[in-house]
Enzyme design. Structure first.
Site: not given
Ligand code: FAD
Length: 292
Positions: A129, A132-133
């Site tokens: 993701c 997200c990261d």
């Protein structure tokens, strides 16, 4: 009034709830995370009618506000088993519910490459993701694995943060022309076609990846965007008919188990999009409304 438990608060589950509630049926949604599903992992959405361009998180919030505004309860819990006696029994980690109808709208989880070191290095260079990261890889070199819409969307997002982004596609790119044209205008994106990752190197964090053509890429991050598979072990006791691991439904979103419906990415179908998931949710709800 008979009730309905919806499992999953992605676009499929939330739209099902909206249609059920407006149809006079009291649904509840059980969601193991915050409402929004994969939309929360999407940087920009530009193909949901009504919004030329919207952040995934913003669209998720708008949907959950609308559904909660109608009085639908979204309960934070994870469903671990659904069984059927006279009615459905939905067992969660912390609660248990009884219901006449169940709509399974649990989406799918990212597919892994299946290589040695992959699981060990999740969160230490390997991610599924970008939204997200991605921030952990600011000004670093990263690789995206995949050639579809999701992979290119992830690449575009990362290209604004990272020094260099490699897109590694097993064959040709499958993504839409719009995304492919946008990628061409990015100086720091390099596309490598007809390549596969053969080895993941690194001890406590990712250091490089080896490709099947013998090349080595020294990247700090590798984002895997090669689709996903449903996780349906909670239905094991019911004998739900699956096709390639996805729930088989008819056009009314009914599974082979009476009263159990499926909507969205969890269902066997051709196209996996937000608008098709929302549409499945509406159809499941309307079918239940007719059946009550
Ligand atoms: C990176 C990326 C970018 C994308 N970009 C786009 C795009 O631009 N446009 C587009 O149309 N589509 C896009 N998609 C696809 C789209 O996001 C999905 O098709 C859509 O979200 C599917 O909706 P869904 O409701 O079926 O499942 P999901 O959105 O996956 O929601 C399922 C929900 O169920 C919950 N859940 C799962 N198991 C349980 C359980 N046991 N108990 C309780 N809750 C559970 C999950 O936490 C999740 O919230 C993208 C996908 C990805 C991965």
């Amino acid at each position: 009034m008979r009730n309905c438990v919806i499992i999953g608060a992605g676009p499929a589950g939330m739209n099902a709830a909206l249609y059920l509630k407006r149809g006079g049926i009291e649904p509840i949604i059980i969601e193991s995370d915050v409402p929004g599903g994969k939309m929360l992992k999407t940087y920009k959405i530009e193909n949901y009618l009504g919004y030329e361009s919207i952040d995934g998180g913003e669209l998720a919030l708008k949907m959950s506000k609308q559904v909660k505004g109608l009085g639908v309860k979204i309960i934070r819990d994870k469903v671990i088993k659904v069984s059927h006696d006279d009615k459905f029994v939905i067992k969660c980690e912390n609660n248990e519910f009884i219901s006449d109808y169940v709509i399974v709208a649990t989406g799918r989880i990212p597919r892994k490459l299946g290589l040695k070191n992959e699981s060990e290095l999740i969160g230490r260079g390997i991610s599924y993701c970008a939204v997200c990261d991605g921030a952990f890889y600011k000004n670093k070199e990263v690789a995206i694995i995949g050639g579809g819409d999701s992979a290119l969307t992830e690449a575009l997002y990362l290209s604004d943060l990272c020094l260099k982004v490699y897109i590694l596609a097993r064959k040709d790119l499958r993504a839409s022309d719009v995304l492919q044209n946008r990628i061409k205008n990015k100086d720091n994106i390099v596309i490598l076609k007809n390549v596969e990752v053969s080895e993941i190197l690194g001890n406590d964090k990712l250091s490089s990846i080896l490709l099947n053509n013998g090349d080595r890429l020294d990247v700090s991050g590798m984002f895997i965007a090669i689709g996903g598979n449903p996780e349906l072990s909670f239905l094991d006791s019911l004998g739900v008919e699956l096709v390639n691991g996805y729930i088989k439904t008819n056009n009314r979103m009914e599974s082979n188990i009476k009263g159990l419906y499926a909507a969205g990415d969890v269902r066997y179908k051709d196209f996996y999009q937000i608008i098709t998931a929302a549409s499945d949710g509406a159809i499941a709800a309307l079918s239940i409304r007719e059946d009550v």
